[in-house]
Design a protein around this motif. Structure first.
Motif, PDB file in Angstrom:
ATOM      1  N   SER A  36       8.698  -9.600   9.294  1.00 28.30           N
ATOM      2  CA  SER A  36       7.593  -8.650   9.321  1.00 28.30           C
ATOM      3  C   SER A  36       7.038  -8.451  10.724  1.00 28.30           C
ATOM      4  O   SER A  36       6.398  -7.438  11.001  1.00 28.30           O
ATOM      5  CB  SER A  36       6.472  -9.128   8.390  1.00 28.30           C
ATOM      6  OG  SER A  36       5.868 -10.301   8.892  1.00 28.30           O
ATOM      7  N   SER A  38       9.012  -8.583  13.529  1.00 31.59           N
ATOM      8  CA  SER A  38      10.108  -8.283  14.447  1.00 31.59           C
ATOM      9  C   SER A  38       9.796  -7.104  15.359  1.00 31.59           C
ATOM     10  O   SER A  38      10.319  -7.013  16.480  1.00 31.59           O
ATOM     11  CB  SER A  38      11.396  -8.009  13.661  1.00 31.59           C
ATOM     12  OG  SER A  38      11.248  -6.876  12.819  1.00 31.59           O
ATOM     13  N   PHE A  39       8.944  -6.199  14.923  1.00 36.65           N
ATOM     14  CA  PHE A  39       8.535  -5.045  15.733  1.00 36.65           C
ATOM     15  C   PHE A  39       7.986  -5.480  17.089  1.00 36.65           C
ATOM     16  O   PHE A  39       8.204  -4.827  18.102  1.00 36.65           O
ATOM     17  CB  PHE A  39       7.481  -4.260  14.948  1.00 36.65           C
ATOM     18  CG  PHE A  39       6.676  -3.287  15.763  1.00 36.65           C
ATOM     19  CD1 PHE A  39       7.185  -2.037  16.082  1.00 36.65           C
ATOM     20  CD2 PHE A  39       5.407  -3.614  16.215  1.00 36.65           C
ATOM     21  CE1 PHE A  39       6.446  -1.132  16.824  1.00 36.65           C
ATOM     22  CE2 PHE A  39       4.650  -2.722  16.949  1.00 36.65           C
ATOM     23  CZ  PHE A  39       5.175  -1.476  17.263  1.00 36.65           C
ATOM     24  N   ARG A 108       9.402   3.726  17.162  1.00 34.44           N
ATOM     25  CA  ARG A 108       9.096   2.303  17.261  1.00 34.44           C
ATOM     26  C   ARG A 108       8.209   1.874  16.089  1.00 34.44           C
ATOM     27  O   ARG A 108       8.473   0.869  15.419  1.00 34.44           O
ATOM     28  CB  ARG A 108       8.416   1.996  18.597  1.00 34.44           C
ATOM     29  CG  ARG A 108       9.312   2.188  19.795  1.00 34.44           C
ATOM     30  CD  ARG A 108       8.593   1.968  21.116  1.00 34.44           C
ATOM     31  NE  ARG A 108       7.747   0.816  21.087  1.00 34.44           N
ATOM     32  CZ  ARG A 108       6.409   0.847  21.102  1.00 34.44           C
ATOM     33  NH1 ARG A 108       5.778   2.014  21.156  1.00 34.44           N
ATOM     34  NH2 ARG A 108       5.709  -0.258  21.074  1.00 34.44           N
ATOM     35  N   TYR A 111      10.147   2.033  12.880  1.00 39.99           N
ATOM     36  CA  TYR A 111      10.989   0.857  12.641  1.00 39.99           C
ATOM     37  C   TYR A 111      10.212  -0.208  11.865  1.00 39.99           C
ATOM     38  O   TYR A 111      10.742  -0.846  10.956  1.00 39.99           O
ATOM     39  CB  TYR A 111      11.484   0.279  13.966  1.00 39.99           C
ATOM     40  CG  TYR A 111      12.039  -1.113  13.855  1.00 39.99           C
ATOM     41  CD1 TYR A 111      13.333  -1.334  13.391  1.00 39.99           C
ATOM     42  CD2 TYR A 111      11.266  -2.227  14.182  1.00 39.99           C
ATOM     43  CE1 TYR A 111      13.844  -2.611  13.267  1.00 39.99           C
ATOM     44  CE2 TYR A 111      11.771  -3.510  14.059  1.00 39.99           C
ATOM     45  CZ  TYR A 111      13.050  -3.700  13.606  1.00 39.99           C
ATOM     46  OH  TYR A 111      13.547  -4.968  13.477  1.00 39.99           O
ATOM     47  N   HIS A 112       8.956  -0.396  12.228  1.00 42.99           N
ATOM     48  CA  HIS A 112       8.132  -1.377  11.531  1.00 42.99           C
ATOM     49  C   HIS A 112       7.788  -0.902  10.112  1.00 42.99           C
ATOM     50  O   HIS A 112       7.979  -1.637   9.137  1.00 42.99           O
ATOM     51  CB  HIS A 112       6.849  -1.629  12.318  1.00 42.99           C
ATOM     52  CG  HIS A 112       5.882  -2.531  11.619  1.00 42.99           C
ATOM     53  ND1 HIS A 112       5.917  -3.900  11.752  1.00 42.99           N
ATOM     54  CD2 HIS A 112       4.855  -2.268  10.754  1.00 42.99           C
ATOM     55  CE1 HIS A 112       4.951  -4.438  11.023  1.00 42.99           C
ATOM     56  NE2 HIS A 112       4.293  -3.466  10.404  1.00 42.99           N
ATOM     57  N   SER A 113       7.286   0.307   9.997  1.00 41.61           N
ATOM     58  CA  SER A 113       6.747   0.768   8.716  1.00 41.61           C
ATOM     59  C   SER A 113       7.831   1.076   7.691  1.00 41.61           C
ATOM     60  O   SER A 113       7.589   0.981   6.485  1.00 41.61           O
ATOM     61  CB  SER A 113       5.887   2.020   8.931  1.00 41.61           C
ATOM     62  OG  SER A 113       6.658   3.089   9.444  1.00 41.61           O
ATOM     63  N   ARG A 165      17.080  -1.567   7.471  1.00 40.57           N
ATOM     64  CA  ARG A 165      15.716  -2.090   7.320  1.00 40.57           C
ATOM     65  C   ARG A 165      15.040  -1.489   6.085  1.00 40.57           C
ATOM     66  O   ARG A 165      14.253  -2.156   5.426  1.00 40.57           O
ATOM     67  CB  ARG A 165      14.912  -1.792   8.581  1.00 40.57           C
ATOM     68  CG  ARG A 165      13.572  -2.497   8.631  1.00 40.57           C
ATOM     69  CD  ARG A 165      13.045  -2.595  10.042  1.00 40.57           C
ATOM     70  NE  ARG A 165      11.658  -3.004  10.084  1.00 40.57           N
ATOM     71  CZ  ARG A 165      11.230  -4.255  10.036  1.00 40.57           C
ATOM     72  NH1 ARG A 165      12.120  -5.241   9.931  1.00 40.57           N
ATOM     73  NH2 ARG A 165       9.942  -4.543  10.100  1.00 40.57           N
ATOM     74  N   THR A 329      -1.732  -7.010   9.106  1.00 40.19           N
ATOM     75  CA  THR A 329      -0.621  -6.478   9.896  1.00 40.19           C
ATOM     76  C   THR A 329      -1.116  -5.905  11.217  1.00 40.19           C
ATOM     77  O   THR A 329      -0.469  -6.084  12.263  1.00 40.19           O
ATOM     78  CB  THR A 329       0.131  -5.387   9.110  1.00 40.19           C
ATOM     79  OG1 THR A 329       0.532  -5.914   7.845  1.00 40.19           O
ATOM     80  CG2 THR A 329       1.354  -4.915   9.869  1.00 40.19           C
ATOM     81  N   VAL A 333       0.440  -7.144  14.834  1.00 40.31           N
ATOM     82  CA  VAL A 333       1.189  -6.312  15.781  1.00 40.31           C
ATOM     83  C   VAL A 333       0.290  -5.711  16.852  1.00 40.31           C
ATOM     84  O   VAL A 333       0.758  -4.943  17.687  1.00 40.31           O
ATOM     85  CB  VAL A 333       1.948  -5.189  15.043  1.00 40.31           C
ATOM     86  CG1 VAL A 333       2.893  -5.780  14.016  1.00 40.31           C
ATOM     87  CG2 VAL A 333       0.985  -4.201  14.393  1.00 40.31           C
ATOM     88  N   TYR A 444       0.768  -1.910   5.329  1.00 39.90           N
ATOM     89  CA  TYR A 444       1.767  -2.403   6.285  1.00 39.90           C
ATOM     90  C   TYR A 444       2.394  -1.246   7.053  1.00 39.90           C
ATOM     91  O   TYR A 444       2.644  -1.345   8.256  1.00 39.90           O
ATOM     92  CB  TYR A 444       2.823  -3.187   5.518  1.00 39.90           C
ATOM     93  CG  TYR A 444       3.932  -3.773   6.361  1.00 39.90           C
ATOM     94  CD1 TYR A 444       3.831  -5.058   6.868  1.00 39.90           C
ATOM     95  CD2 TYR A 444       5.099  -3.052   6.620  1.00 39.90           C
ATOM     96  CE1 TYR A 444       4.849  -5.610   7.622  1.00 39.90           C
ATOM     97  CE2 TYR A 444       6.121  -3.595   7.369  1.00 39.90           C
ATOM     98  CZ  TYR A 444       5.994  -4.877   7.872  1.00 39.90           C
ATOM     99  OH  TYR A 444       7.011  -5.408   8.619  1.00 39.90           O
ATOM    100  N   PRO A 448       1.009  -0.097  12.287  1.00 40.70           N
ATOM    101  CA  PRO A 448       1.535   0.091  13.648  1.00 40.70           C
ATOM    102  C   PRO A 448       1.195   1.441  14.256  1.00 40.70           C
ATOM    103  O   PRO A 448       1.090   1.556  15.484  1.00 40.70           O
ATOM    104  CB  PRO A 448       3.049  -0.067  13.468  1.00 40.70           C
ATOM    105  CG  PRO A 448       3.307   0.249  12.043  1.00 40.70           C
ATOM    106  CD  PRO A 448       2.098  -0.251  11.307  1.00 40.70           C
TER     107      PRO A 448
END
Length: 512
Positions: A36, A38-39, A108, A111-113, A165, A329, A333, A444, A448
């Protein structure tokens, strides 16, 4: 279901059976913590410089465009297509390898969401686990998860990274957590939460250390994925939830699980005749097997909204999960908002989770679930809002307040996980878990974009958002009943009875 303790699933001194299940869940959460986060290290914001062609005359201040002279002497603005990235902190990242800057910078945060983009599958896994059993769903999801985790280290394109992912997020669920919780006696529920929370905190700190040691995203992803191989072995050794087996009328299978648990716990079971009586007492109180089969057939996911009380509980829990996930979250981040060192920020953040998880267990055993939850959200909201008025040269105080928010929201999350299991009935518990996880996944997904994109224009806005919604959770939680010391509700009707007792208790207090 209190008779399950008598049958050797965990009687206060012999609890090896549920402890082993909890350790398996802990391994999953240890890995999931790094996944979770990794971003932070795999797709960080980097300094970059446009590499224009030789005929360029100037480059824009943001290094996203350049100006070149045409053959007739005019000047033409063109978008940059190549950049030089600062490698003083990270040697190779998704940001630099796939050039996620300028017009592609939003990828970017994506990638997280996108990890939770298909979180609606939580509803499907919840339905399937309630219908066909917890273990079946656990095997069908966690085995491919391990394969996808490791394979992602070797993908050649960013589109494939996003696709993998997304699949990982779709397969992620909490069935293993329910397998541990449903064999746990009432007074040990908070201990299960600690066994899950501590590995999450440890996984966060280990990821901070690995991020410092491994600055290449491919090797870092490979390193945090390897522990998942242990899951392949242990998951096949686990039995189905005896509570689910009893509720769905599978008494013989439940008997075998209880006998195996008794052997593991080194507990002597009663005679076969008395064991049958205890199983009858432990199972859902219906008249006959045919009636239980009927209930199983109608137990579809809309039943989670079948009564006004169940709808109210589910909606409030889902909203609180959204708030908790967004704030948790966002603090995870949001290193660029609250600190300048991403490695120290992640490690200290993980360290703050440890007291948040460990202290929550004795606190909720003494003061219940509701009051600690409300106090935690209040402290979290006030501390994060306070960072807005702190002068920029007092960065240490901003970090301290952010970590106080992290500590309290971590505790709130752990209490909320236990509370959700206790307040929703067995026959729809995983469906309810799916609903709240979808809501949490939405938080989540959004976090970001708030900390990474919105903060570029309004640096103070993330703190205001996280602080205000934390205070909102206090008011919502005041509407729910207390569950400390109360047996897990088995049916929607049991929840209605619990709710009526809450209001009767409140009315009697008012009269006094």
């Amino acid at each position: 279901m209190t008779c399950l303790t008598t049958l050797g699933l965990g009687d206060g001194t012999h609890y090896t059976f549920w402890l082993l299940r909890s350790l398996l869940v802990s391994t999953v959460y240890f890995i999931l913590a790094a996944r979770s986060l990794s971003f932070v290290y795999m797709a960080p914001a980097l300094n970059y410089t446009c590499l224009p062609p030789d005929n360029a005359t100037s480059v824009s201040e943001d290094s996203c465009t350049y100006v070149r002279a045409t053959e007739d002497g005019a000047e033409l603005q063109e978008p940059c297509t190549e950049w030089h990235f600062d490698t003083s902190v990270f040697s190779n990242t998704l940001t630099s390898e796939f050039q996620l800057v300028c017009g592609r910078a939003y990828l970017r945060a994506t990638y997280h969401s996108i990890f939770s983009f298909l979180s609606v599958f939580c509803l499907l896994w919840g339905y399937l686990a309630d219908r066909y059993g917890r273990k079946v769903v656990a095997v069908l999801t966690h085995v491919p998860l391990g394969v996808l985790y490791i394979a992602m280290s070797f993908l050649p394109t960013f589109s494939m990274v996003l696709a993998f992912r997304t699949l990982i997020g779709a397969l992620t669920n909490t069935v293993l957590y329910l397998l541990a919780m449903e064999v746990c006696e009432i007074k040990k529920r908070s201990a299960v939460g600690i066994l899950i929370g501590l590995p999450w905190a440890l996984g966060t700190m280990v990821f901070g250390g690995l991020g410092y040691l491994i600055r290449d995203w491919r090797w870092l992803n490979f390193a945090i994925s390897l522990p998942f191989l242990f899951i392949f072995v242990f998951i096949y050794l686990f039995d189905e939830s005896p509570r689910w087996l009893l509720v769905t009328g599978k008494e013989e299978k439940a008997r075998r699980v209880v006998q195996r648990a008794a052997r593991i716990n080194q507990v002597q079971l009663p005679s076969e005749e008395y064991l049958a009586i205890l199983l009858q007492k432990a199972q859902h109180p219906m008249q006959n097997v045919e009636e239980r089969k009927t209930v199983k057939m109608v137990c579809t996911w809309p039943q989670i909204f079948s009564t006004p009380i169940n709808r109210r509980v589910t909606i409030i829990l889902a909203t609180c999960y959204f708030i908790t996930s967004l704030v948790f979250t966002g603090l995870n981040v949001g290193g660029s908002v609250f600190s300048a060192n991403p490695f120290i920020y992640v490690v200290v953040g993980g360290l703050m989770e440890i007291p948040g998880y460990t202290l929550s267990a004795p606190i909720i055993n003494r003061w219940g679930r509701k009051v600690p939850l409300i106090v935690s959200f209040f402290i979290c909201g006030v501390s994060i809002l306070s960072t807005v008025i702190i002068p920029t040269d007092m960065s240490w105080l901003v970090l301290t307040l952010a970590m106080l928010g992290k500590l309290t929201v971590s505790g709130a999350y752990m209490i909320l996980v236990v509370y959700q299991v206790e307040v929703q009935p067995t026959e729809v518990r995983l469906q309810g878990k799916g609903v709240v996880l979808v809501s949490g996944s939405l938080g989540y997904c959004i976090a970001p974009y708030i900390t990474d994109l919105l903060a570029l224009t309004f640096p103070w806005l993330p703190s205001v958002i996280f602080g205000v919604i934390s205070l909102m959770a206090c008011f919502l939680l005041a509407l729910l009943p207390e569950t400390v010391g109360v047996p897990l509700p088995e049916t929607v009707e049991d929840l209605d009875k619990l709710w009526r007792r809450k209001w009767m208790s409140s009315r009697n207090s008012d009269e006094v």
